[in-house]
Design a protein around this motif. Structure first.
Motif, PDB file in Angstrom:
ATOM      1  N   CYS A   1       0.829  -1.212   0.000  1.00 39.57           N
ATOM      2  CA  CYS A   1       0.000   0.000   0.000  1.00 39.57           C
ATOM      3  C   CYS A   1       0.861   1.260   0.000  1.00 39.57           C
ATOM      4  N   LEU A   2       1.962   1.241   0.737  1.00 35.35           N
ATOM      5  CA  LEU A   2       2.839   2.409   0.743  1.00 35.35           C
ATOM      6  C   LEU A   2       3.495   2.603  -0.621  1.00 35.35           C
ATOM      7  N   GLN A   3       3.727   1.505  -1.329  1.00 36.87           N
ATOM      8  CA  GLN A   3       4.272   1.612  -2.684  1.00 36.87           C
ATOM      9  C   GLN A   3       3.275   2.257  -3.644  1.00 36.87           C
ATOM     10  N   ARG A   4       1.986   2.173  -3.345  1.00 33.23           N
ATOM     11  CA  ARG A   4       0.990   2.887  -4.144  1.00 33.23           C
ATOM     12  C   ARG A   4       1.111   4.393  -3.941  1.00 33.23           C
ATOM     13  N   ILE A   5       1.497   4.792  -2.735  1.00 32.41           N
ATOM     14  CA  ILE A   5       1.557   6.209  -2.382  1.00 32.41           C
ATOM     15  C   ILE A   5       2.865   6.847  -2.831  1.00 32.41           C
ATOM     16  N   ALA A   6       3.951   6.099  -2.762  1.00 33.41           N
ATOM     17  CA  ALA A   6       5.292   6.653  -2.972  1.00 33.41           C
ATOM     18  C   ALA A   6       5.464   7.420  -4.280  1.00 33.41           C
ATOM     19  N   PRO A   7       4.952   6.933  -5.416  1.00 35.21           N
ATOM     20  CA  PRO A   7       5.159   7.691  -6.662  1.00 35.21           C
ATOM     21  C   PRO A   7       4.579   9.102  -6.626  1.00 35.21           C
ATOM     22  N   LEU A   8       3.484   9.306  -5.889  1.00 31.44           N
ATOM     23  CA  LEU A   8       2.930  10.653  -5.777  1.00 31.44           C
ATOM     24  C   LEU A   8       3.941  11.592  -5.133  1.00 31.44           C
ATOM     25  N   ASP A   9       4.640  11.094  -4.125  1.00 27.21           N
ATOM     26  CA  ASP A   9       5.634  11.917  -3.442  1.00 27.21           C
ATOM     27  C   ASP A   9       6.841  12.190  -4.330  1.00 27.21           C
ATOM     28  N   GLU A  10       7.319  11.148  -4.972  1.00 23.12           N
ATOM     29  CA  GLU A  10       8.562  11.274  -5.722  1.00 23.12           C
ATOM     30  C   GLU A  10       8.382  12.034  -7.032  1.00 23.12           C
ATOM     31  N   ASN A  11       7.164  12.030  -7.570  1.00 18.43           N
ATOM     32  CA  ASN A  11       6.937  12.648  -8.880  1.00 18.43           C
ATOM     33  C   ASN A  11       5.959  13.813  -8.838  1.00 18.43           C
TER      34      ASN A  11
END
Length: 470
Positions: free
Chosen positions: A117-127
């Motif tokens: 689930c955190l991997q679903r969120i991470a791209p929003l932060d990084e990009n």
């Protein structure tokens, strides 16, 4: 270029490291402002929309208050599961690790699901720097993660405890629905307001048009109930008092917990709670009142009363009057505000009257120290108060705590750290005494580990002792 979440972290340790690289307001509450710019609820709503709005359509019981939120949440979880439902539960803070805050069907979320689930969120932060879709805080990430996990596991209900206040809390993106408002007291006054009505107003904001609520007993003279009633009138939401729905008929405390007789849907229900303190009877009343309203609304099926009582008898709440039968016994309690201190004193009076008690206390600097000690001082069983500095950037110094404690207690000393405080308490306490460690959640894991080690040593020295009660 889009960043792959797998490049950021692939396991739980990596996920925690990545999560901890973000702002954690829980460590900085004494240094932040409480406003729409800092607690950016509309911004969080935009960010969670980018995840597909996982909170929408999720049947949610939203809980706010000063005292009893977490206990009521876990009792509701037990009652809903006893009713044949799948439940996701979100509470805070944690004792050892972030996963504890998210429970699926009564169990801490699996590491694999947490990471996924955190991997679903991470791209929003990084990009998302250019779009403003970066989640800001650790709590925002965990809240979004909870909604994703609840969706992924297809639960029937979510039980969601607010983190701070209610009006600007990240959990306040849930759809209008059932709301439980627990007892209000003075806490986080530099953020939420200096009076009970001001704090109640922040909590009451989770009651929305189209929703309905159950409200815990309140001190009538303090004004919280009127604030809640005003919010109900403003939103057109039905608001019932838990005490009217489920009157408590009798509470019998003993050394192992509480036996509570409560009127539930017109009949008496007897519940044996393995928990200490009259406040837990109030939390039970709140949970049963919410269950009664859910059943009245036709939202859940009616489970046998025996199943409900059995589920409640197995509820465990770490860090809330958690008693270890060491020699002398150690009671670990998360009380850290005047309202919590009052509940702690009531529990000691009910379960351990006449027992000589030594207080081991560490607190955060931004807490209401004087009100906390004043409330504790109403218990006549205290013998010595030992103050220690909490290992946290927000921690109060032992000297400051001791200066405040001396206004209310005649025998106060200070030590260099928690371990030294425990050793000092052991030296001054008789085996027939008890030690109470309170003031902060941060120290609970250390205290539990110390007690477990000490209990093993006691058994080796003296032979088997009574079963540990927690």
């Amino acid at each position: 270029m889009v960043t792959s979440p797998q490049r950021l972290f692939t396991d739980l340790a990596g996920a925690y490291d990545w999560l901890n690289s973000h702002i954690n307001y829980e460590r900085e509450l004494g240094r932040i402002a409480y406003n729409n710019r800092v607690f950016e609820l509309n911004g969080f709503l935009r960010r969670i929309e980018a995840l597909g709005r996982p909170q929408l359509g999720l049947r949610t019981i939203h809980i706010a208050g000063t005292r009893g939120k977490g206990s009521a949440a876990l009792m509701l979880e037990a009652l809903l599961r006893a009713s044949g439902l799948r439940v996701a539960t979100y509470t805070s803070p944690h004792i050892r690790e972030y996963r504890e805050r998210i429970r699926i069907d009564g169990e801490v979320i699996a590491p694999e699901l947490f990471v996924r689930c955190l991997q679903r969120i991470a791209p929003l932060d990084e990009n998302g720097a250019a779009t403003g879709l970066q989640f800001k805080t650790v709590f925002e990430h965990l809240t979004a993660l909870f909604f994703l996990a609840a969706r992924a596991t297809a639960v029937d209900w979510a039980v969601v405890e607010t983190g701070l206040g209610g009006r600007l809390d990240a959990t306040n993106v849930v759809e209008p629905g059932p709301v439980l408002l627990t007892r209000i007291g003075l806490e986080h006054t530099h953020l939420l307001g200096r009076t009970i009505p001001a704090i109640a107003g922040e909590k009451a904001a989770i009651l929305k048009p189209g929703g309905w609520g159950v409200v815990s007993a309140q001190a009538e003279s303090e004004g919280a109930m009127e604030i809640f009633a005003q919010q109900a009138r403003r939103t057109g939401a039905r608001l019932d008092r838990a005490a009217d729905l489920c009157p408590i008929r009798r509470v019998t405390p003993d050394a192992s917990g509480l036996r509570v007789v409560v009127e539930f849907e017109g009949e008496l229900l007897t519940v044996g709670l393995p928990l200490y303190g009259p406040c837990q009877a109030e939390n039970l009343q709140n949970a049963l009142a919410m269950l009664s309203r859910l059943r009245e609304e036709g939202l859940i099926a009616r489970a046998p009363r025996e199943a409900l009582a059995a589920a409640l008898a197995s509820v465990s709440i770490p860090g809330r009057m958690e008693r270890w039968p060491t020699a002398p016994p150690l009671i670990i309690d998360a009380a850290h505000c005047p309202t919590g201190a009052e509940a702690l004193v009531q529990a000691l009076e009910a379960h351990f009257p006449g027992t000589r008690t030594h207080l081991l206390v560490g607190m955060m600097a931004d807490k209401e120290h004087d009100g906390f000690f004043a409330a504790l001082a109403r218990w006549p069983g205290w013998r010595r108060v030992v103050c220690y500095p909490v290992d946290s950037p927000r921690g109060a110094s032992a000297a400051d705590l001791a200066d405040c404690a001396r206004r209310h207690f005649p025998d106060v000393t200070l030590c260099t750290d928690l371990a030294a405080g425990l050793e000092l308490a052991l030296r001054i306490a008789d085996k027939k005494d008890q030690i109470v460690a309170a003031g902060t959640v941060v120290s609970i894991a250390f205290l539990q580990d110390w007690a477990a080690t000490r209990l093993t040593m006691d058994v080796q020295q003296d032979g088997p002792s009574e079963t540990q009660s927690r």
